[in-house]
Design a protein around this motif. Sequence first.
Motif, mmCIF file in Angstrom:
data_model
loop_
_atom_site.group_PDB
_atom_site.id
_atom_site.type_symbol
_atom_site.label_atom_id
_atom_site.label_comp_id
_atom_site.label_asym_id
_atom_site.label_seq_id
_atom_site.Cartn_x
_atom_site.Cartn_y
_atom_site.Cartn_z
ATOM 1 N N LEU A 34 -25.265 47.571 15.232
ATOM 2 C CA LEU A 34 -25.632 47.400 13.859
ATOM 3 C C LEU A 34 -24.433 46.995 12.786
ATOM 4 O O LEU A 34 -24.363 46.241 12.069
ATOM 5 C CB LEU A 34 -26.258 48.505 13.485
ATOM 6 C CG LEU A 34 -27.503 48.942 13.963
ATOM 7 C CD1 LEU A 34 -27.886 50.570 13.533
ATOM 8 C CD2 LEU A 34 -28.698 47.899 13.327
ATOM 9 N N GLN A 35 -23.283 47.493 13.411
ATOM 10 C CA GLN A 35 -21.980 47.097 12.694
ATOM 11 C C GLN A 35 -21.699 45.675 12.668
ATOM 12 O O GLN A 35 -21.207 44.945 11.691
ATOM 13 C CB GLN A 35 -20.880 48.095 13.038
ATOM 14 C CG GLN A 35 -19.431 47.972 12.139
ATOM 15 C CD GLN A 35 -19.761 48.300 10.845
ATOM 16 O OE1 GLN A 35 -20.179 49.542 10.447
ATOM 17 N NE2 GLN A 35 -19.384 47.456 9.873
ATOM 18 N N GLN A 36 -21.864 45.094 13.792
ATOM 19 C CA GLN A 36 -21.431 43.771 14.023
ATOM 20 C C GLN A 36 -22.405 42.903 13.304
ATOM 21 O O GLN A 36 -22.086 41.805 12.680
ATOM 22 C CB GLN A 36 -21.569 43.659 15.575
ATOM 23 C CG GLN A 36 -21.048 42.109 16.008
ATOM 24 C CD GLN A 36 -21.176 41.830 17.562
ATOM 25 O OE1 GLN A 36 -21.827 42.736 18.282
ATOM 26 N NE2 GLN A 36 -20.843 40.866 17.932
ATOM 27 N N GLN A 37 -23.895 43.378 13.292
ATOM 28 C CA GLN A 37 -24.718 42.577 12.395
ATOM 29 C C GLN A 37 -24.276 42.592 10.992
ATOM 30 O O GLN A 37 -24.429 41.600 10.309
ATOM 31 C CB GLN A 37 -26.101 43.225 12.658
ATOM 32 C CG GLN A 37 -26.724 42.827 14.122
ATOM 33 C CD GLN A 37 -28.111 43.371 14.447
ATOM 34 O OE1 GLN A 37 -28.865 43.567 13.444
ATOM 35 N NE2 GLN A 37 -28.363 43.870 15.641
ATOM 36 N N LEU A 38 -23.753 43.954 10.570
ATOM 37 C CA LEU A 38 -23.498 43.958 9.185
ATOM 38 C C LEU A 38 -22.425 43.170 8.959
ATOM 39 O O LEU A 38 -22.196 42.175 7.721
ATOM 40 C CB LEU A 38 -23.135 45.383 8.831
ATOM 41 C CG LEU A 38 -22.696 45.657 7.443
ATOM 42 C CD1 LEU A 38 -23.863 45.187 6.501
ATOM 43 C CD2 LEU A 38 -22.414 47.104 7.405
ATOM 44 N N ASP A 39 -21.438 43.078 9.847
ATOM 45 C CA ASP A 39 -20.166 42.315 9.448
ATOM 46 C C ASP A 39 -20.672 40.775 9.548
ATOM 47 O O ASP A 39 -20.107 39.900 8.663
ATOM 48 C CB ASP A 39 -18.986 42.446 10.536
ATOM 49 C CG ASP A 39 -18.517 44.038 10.688
ATOM 50 O OD1 ASP A 39 -18.682 44.403 9.325
ATOM 51 O OD2 ASP A 39 -17.981 44.212 11.459
ATOM 52 N N GLN A 40 -21.440 40.297 10.319
ATOM 53 C CA GLN A 40 -22.089 39.062 10.612
ATOM 54 C C GLN A 40 -22.971 38.608 9.349
ATOM 55 O O GLN A 40 -22.415 37.436 8.740
ATOM 56 C CB GLN A 40 -22.648 38.784 11.619
ATOM 57 C CG GLN A 40 -21.908 38.890 13.054
ATOM 58 C CD GLN A 40 -22.990 38.701 14.183
ATOM 59 O OE1 GLN A 40 -24.132 38.595 14.055
ATOM 60 N NE2 GLN A 40 -22.397 38.431 15.460
ATOM 61 N N SER A 41 -23.371 39.556 8.866
ATOM 62 C CA SER A 41 -24.211 39.208 7.543
ATOM 63 C C SER A 41 -23.592 39.279 6.360
ATOM 64 O O SER A 41 -23.658 38.449 5.444
ATOM 65 C CB SER A 41 -25.146 40.364 7.549
ATOM 66 O OG SER A 41 -26.055 40.272 8.349
ATOM 67 N N GLN A 42 -22.429 39.995 6.207
ATOM 68 C CA GLN A 42 -21.576 39.766 5.208
ATOM 69 C C GLN A 42 -20.431 38.717 5.064
ATOM 70 O O GLN A 42 -20.560 38.177 4.011
ATOM 71 C CB GLN A 42 -20.518 41.038 5.169
ATOM 72 C CG GLN A 42 -19.605 41.224 3.991
ATOM 73 C CD GLN A 42 -20.607 41.689 2.798
ATOM 74 O OE1 GLN A 42 -21.203 42.602 2.568
ATOM 75 N NE2 GLN A 42 -20.252 40.743 1.768
ATOM 76 N N GLN A 43 -20.411 38.031 6.454
ATOM 77 C CA GLN A 43 -19.735 36.989 6.553
ATOM 78 C C GLN A 43 -20.315 35.841 5.965
ATOM 79 O O GLN A 43 -19.987 35.206 5.424
ATOM 80 C CB GLN A 43 -19.078 36.954 7.815
ATOM 81 C CG GLN A 43 -18.129 35.472 8.271
ATOM 82 C CD GLN A 43 -17.649 35.460 9.465
ATOM 83 O OE1 GLN A 43 -18.234 36.400 10.622
ATOM 84 N NE2 GLN A 43 -17.197 34.457 10.035
ATOM 85 N N GLN A 44 -21.597 35.865 6.577
ATOM 86 C CA GLN A 44 -22.546 34.630 5.978
ATOM 87 C C GLN A 44 -22.779 34.753 4.442
ATOM 88 O O GLN A 44 -22.822 33.815 3.884
ATOM 89 C CB GLN A 44 -23.673 34.775 6.812
ATOM 90 C CG GLN A 44 -23.993 34.569 8.376
ATOM 91 C CD GLN A 44 -25.198 34.941 8.948
ATOM 92 O OE1 GLN A 44 -26.096 35.221 8.439
ATOM 93 N NE2 GLN A 44 -25.143 34.609 10.190
#
Length: 394
Positions: A34-44
């Motif tokens: 979930l943290q990874q997805q959050l980081d990716q989403s924030q990056q996007q």
Amino acid sequence: MNSVRLKPKSALISIVIGAILLGGSSIPARADDLQQQLDQSQQQANQLKGNLNAQKDKVSDATAQVLALKQSVQALNNSIAREQQLLTEEQNHLKGLEEQQQKLEDQRQEHIKALGQFLKSNYEDGITTYFAVLFDATSLSDFIDRADKIQMIVGTYSKLQNDIAVLNKSMETQMGLIKQKKETIQSTIQDKANTQQSVQQTLNKQQTVLAQLSSEEKVTLNASVAAQAKVSRIQKLIQQEAFEAANAAKGSDQSSGTNYGGGVAGTVTVSGGAQQIISFGAQFLGTPYVWGGTTASPGFDCSGYVQYVYRHFGISLSRTSEQQYSNGVYVSRSDLRPGDLVFFHTYSSGASHVGIYVGNNTMINSSSGGVSYDDMTNSYWATRYLGARRVIAS
């Protein structure tokens, strides 16, 4: 029996322990995911935000360029309209000159015919020499009559000859005027062709700007241009005038950058002439206006642009418009030629703005909106015209 009962119990315990271990290991795995997805989403999201900002800047720059180019096309079209009007007037004048020439030719032919008839009539009357006529007189009265007739003949002959000579001279003068008028018309046609070429060059530049935008950016651009087009050119120039006055008041040095000497004091011969200089200057259409700017990137102010263009052809100009007003030689407005420097008083009473004259009351300059063509007859520039200097030898 006991061993049989323990086996299933051991197995059950093993299964439970395994399930607990499996469950325990899966909880942090999900959290990491979930943290990874959050980081990716924030990056996007940041990337999209950056793209939107980049698009906004890109569209904003393109809008400024397109507005300057559109205004340039309008100024050039106004110039073409004036050239067409001048061409029509010159052609009508030429037609009048040619009609007058034909009338002179008809009159000359009539005089030549009259002289021929006069000579033929006297020849048929048998008059050989004037002295013979006088000597054949039978009395003093007859002599006087014959003398009067000879005087009339000589007078008529001389008058016809003189009239023909005057007509020949008039026709020669008229032919010179016709030749001069044809040269003027040819020059106007060439000026019109050069201006039309400038229009096409400007349109091509606009297409280059548009080609760099995506479909979505073009939609945004069109909306922006439509909105900003409602703001008049003169209002933008007045805003720039206030901007320049504020910078001058703050002591911002417009002469930032290299001065490249005190500037030429006379005129300089340039291979290819003024048209080559104007064509080079047109390559920078849409380049942003920057106070104190002397290069294409980030942009030019008015005198920086003029200095940059002429320096490319080996002509040294002073840095500021006020200093450039002492370069070259004075030229009256009625004697303006393409390539002359035209000066205006905007935020100050002196020469605070300069452009390059391209012909027919049109100039190319760096002003509000960037490098563009401007109509010198519009109400803003017409009331602020100061004078002109020539730096290109004819």
